[in-house]
Design a protein around this motif. Sequence first.
Motif, PDB file in Angstrom:
ATOM      1  N   GLN A 115      41.342 -56.939  74.142  1.00  9.94           N
ATOM      2  CA  GLN A 115      41.930 -57.974  73.423  1.00  9.94           C
ATOM      3  C   GLN A 115      42.897 -57.915  74.878  1.00  9.94           C
ATOM      4  OE1 GLN A 115      43.432 -56.952  69.633  1.00  9.94           O
ATOM      5  NE2 GLN A 115      41.970 -56.115  69.219  1.00  9.94           N
ATOM      6  N   VAL A 116      42.951 -58.598  75.820  1.00 13.58           N
ATOM      7  CA  VAL A 116      43.260 -59.411  76.375  1.00 13.58           C
ATOM      8  C   VAL A 116      43.232 -61.155  76.270  1.00 13.58           C
ATOM      9  CG1 VAL A 116      43.686 -59.740  79.024  1.00 13.58           C
ATOM     10  CG2 VAL A 116      42.925 -57.403  78.002  1.00 13.58           C
ATOM     11  N   VAL A 117      44.848 -60.867  76.435  1.00 12.78           N
ATOM     12  CA  VAL A 117      45.133 -62.752  75.813  1.00 12.78           C
ATOM     13  C   VAL A 117      44.764 -63.550  77.415  1.00 12.78           C
ATOM     14  CG1 VAL A 117      46.895 -64.302  75.212  1.00 12.78           C
ATOM     15  CG2 VAL A 117      46.162 -61.862  73.962  1.00 12.78           C
ATOM     16  N   ASP A 118      44.197 -64.303  77.465  1.00 14.71           N
ATOM     17  CA  ASP A 118      44.243 -65.369  78.630  1.00 14.71           C
ATOM     18  C   ASP A 118      44.729 -66.257  78.195  1.00 14.71           C
ATOM     19  OD1 ASP A 118      43.333 -67.343  76.594  1.00 14.71           O
ATOM     20  OD2 ASP A 118      41.387 -67.378  76.786  1.00 14.71           O
TER      21      ASP A 118
ATOM     22  N   THR B 195      51.909 -69.647  71.960  1.00  7.40           N
ATOM     23  CA  THR B 195      52.465 -69.454  70.963  1.00  7.40           C
ATOM     24  C   THR B 195      53.391 -68.857  72.148  1.00  7.40           C
ATOM     25  OG1 THR B 195      51.001 -67.707  69.964  1.00  7.40           O
ATOM     26  CG2 THR B 195      51.213 -69.410  69.642  1.00  7.40           C
ATOM     27  N   ALA B 196      54.233 -68.618  71.075  1.00  7.76           N
ATOM     28  CA  ALA B 196      56.092 -67.041  71.320  1.00  7.76           C
ATOM     29  C   ALA B 196      55.242 -65.997  71.391  1.00  7.76           C
ATOM     30  CB  ALA B 196      57.547 -68.311  71.254  1.00  7.76           C
ATOM     31  N   TYR B 197      54.392 -65.905  70.801  1.00  7.28           N
ATOM     32  CA  TYR B 197      54.347 -64.224  70.142  1.00  7.28           C
ATOM     33  C   TYR B 197      53.169 -64.194  71.481  1.00  7.28           C
ATOM     34  CZ  TYR B 197      51.333 -60.128  68.089  1.00  7.28           C
ATOM     35  OH  TYR B 197      50.780 -59.430  68.306  1.00  7.28           O
ATOM     36  N   LEU B 198      52.328 -64.910  71.852  1.00 10.40           N
ATOM     37  CA  LEU B 198      50.751 -64.979  72.431  1.00 10.40           C
ATOM     38  C   LEU B 198      51.716 -64.406  73.860  1.00 10.40           C
ATOM     39  CD1 LEU B 198      47.696 -66.440  70.784  1.00 10.40           C
ATOM     40  CD2 LEU B 198      48.219 -64.246  70.904  1.00 10.40           C
ATOM     41  N   ASP B 199      52.523 -65.850  74.222  1.00  9.37           N
ATOM     42  CA  ASP B 199      52.778 -65.865  75.838  1.00  9.37           C
ATOM     43  C   ASP B 199      53.543 -64.391  75.812  1.00  9.37           C
ATOM     44  OD1 ASP B 199      52.385 -68.013  75.907  1.00  9.37           O
ATOM     45  OD2 ASP B 199      53.818 -69.288  75.620  1.00  9.37           O
TER      46      ASP B 199
ATOM     47  N   ILE C 194      52.905 -60.965  74.093  1.00  7.45           N
ATOM     48  CA  ILE C 194      52.333 -60.660  74.444  1.00  7.45           C
ATOM     49  C   ILE C 194      51.445 -60.832  75.802  1.00  7.45           C
ATOM     50  CG2 ILE C 194      49.946 -59.465  73.878  1.00  7.45           C
ATOM     51  CD1 ILE C 194      52.109 -59.237  71.872  1.00  7.45           C
ATOM     52  N   ARG C 195      50.472 -61.452  76.336  1.00  9.83           N
ATOM     53  CA  ARG C 195      49.878 -62.064  77.932  1.00  9.83           C
ATOM     54  C   ARG C 195      51.872 -61.619  78.665  1.00  9.83           C
ATOM     55  NH1 ARG C 195      48.433 -66.373  76.896  1.00  9.83           N
ATOM     56  NH2 ARG C 195      50.294 -67.372  77.313  1.00  9.83           N
ATOM     57  N   ALA C 196      52.216 -61.916  78.970  1.00 10.44           N
ATOM     58  CA  ALA C 196      53.610 -61.261  79.570  1.00 10.44           C
ATOM     59  C   ALA C 196      53.715 -59.814  79.992  1.00 10.44           C
ATOM     60  CB  ALA C 196      54.812 -61.258  79.277  1.00 10.44           C
ATOM     61  N   GLU C 197      53.550 -58.860  78.710  1.00  9.93           N
ATOM     62  CA  GLU C 197      53.668 -57.103  78.837  1.00  9.93           C
ATOM     63  C   GLU C 197      51.746 -56.948  79.403  1.00  9.93           C
ATOM     64  OE1 GLU C 197      54.264 -53.636  77.922  1.00  9.93           O
ATOM     65  OE2 GLU C 197      55.732 -55.107  77.833  1.00  9.93           O
ATOM     66  N   GLN C 198      51.127 -57.368  78.827  1.00 11.27           N
ATOM     67  CA  GLN C 198      50.219 -57.156  79.444  1.00 11.27           C
ATOM     68  C   GLN C 198      49.788 -57.825  80.786  1.00 11.27           C
ATOM     69  OE1 GLN C 198      47.228 -60.074  77.023  1.00 11.27           O
ATOM     70  NE2 GLN C 198      47.071 -58.150  75.400  1.00 11.27           N
ATOM     71  N   GLY C 199      49.986 -58.236  81.708  1.00 10.26           N
ATOM     72  CA  GLY C 199      50.046 -59.276  83.086  1.00 10.26           C
ATOM     73  C   GLY C 199      51.631 -57.709  83.702  1.00 10.26           C
TER      74      GLY C 199
ATOM     75  N   PRO D 297      38.369 -60.187  76.061  1.00 14.42           N
ATOM     76  CA  PRO D 297      39.023 -60.881  75.909  1.00 14.42           C
ATOM     77  C   PRO D 297      39.511 -60.847  74.404  1.00 14.42           C
ATOM     78  CG  PRO D 297      36.869 -61.907  76.176  1.00 14.42           C
ATOM     79  CD  PRO D 297      36.888 -60.034  76.397  1.00 14.42           C
ATOM     80  N   PHE D 298      40.393 -61.370  73.737  1.00 13.54           N
ATOM     81  CA  PHE D 298      41.002 -60.731  72.869  1.00 13.54           C
ATOM     82  C   PHE D 298      40.167 -62.055  71.842  1.00 13.54           C
ATOM     83  CE2 PHE D 298      43.341 -63.448  69.213  1.00 13.54           C
ATOM     84  CZ  PHE D 298      43.814 -62.501  68.568  1.00 13.54           C
ATOM     85  N   PHE D 299      40.087 -61.370  71.026  1.00 10.27           N
ATOM     86  CA  PHE D 299      38.897 -61.881  69.363  1.00 10.27           C
ATOM     87  C   PHE D 299      39.912 -62.021  68.334  1.00 10.27           C
ATOM     88  CE2 PHE D 299      35.647 -59.998  71.747  1.00 10.27           C
ATOM     89  CZ  PHE D 299      35.196 -60.815  72.971  1.00 10.27           C
ATOM     90  N   ASP D 300      39.748 -63.494  67.777  1.00 12.01           N
ATOM     91  CA  ASP D 300      41.284 -63.379  66.839  1.00 12.01           C
ATOM     92  C   ASP D 300      40.471 -62.975  65.272  1.00 12.01           C
ATOM     93  OD1 ASP D 300      39.358 -65.646  66.372  1.00 12.01           O
ATOM     94  OD2 ASP D 300      41.051 -67.374  66.128  1.00 12.01           O
TER      95      ASP D 300
END
Length: 130
Positions: free
Chosen positions: A18-21, A26-30, A32-37, A58-61
Amino acid sequence: LSALADQGVPVSHLIVNQVVDGASSTAYLDRIRAEQGRELKRLDGSSPLGELALSRLPFFDLEMRGVFPLQYVASQAFRGTNADAWEDLLADQKDRFVLVGGKGGVGKTTTSASLAVQFATDGHSTLLVS
């Protein structure tokens, strides 16, 4: 990882699910992406996990259910950019056990089911126990 090594259990692959590209915004996904990074940088650095064959999914919704969605997950996890990491395991004709582990909710069932679908597609006799 060290507990498995102490018991003689070989660990060779790591799947980051579930890696967010960068296309999602959105603020939430931003967040998540920063933490994943940050965590992915640790894996690429000096972490013992960095020595494992790493596949990023990848993240599948939506929930992946059924053979065709699992074939798609398998194509993302075990083929394409991740193919080199899985080539030896998928091509080997020996009988073996493949164990998938991790914390709750990280995609163990989806990963193991998609791996089973890939093994079966490649002509291996496959049994999945969950």
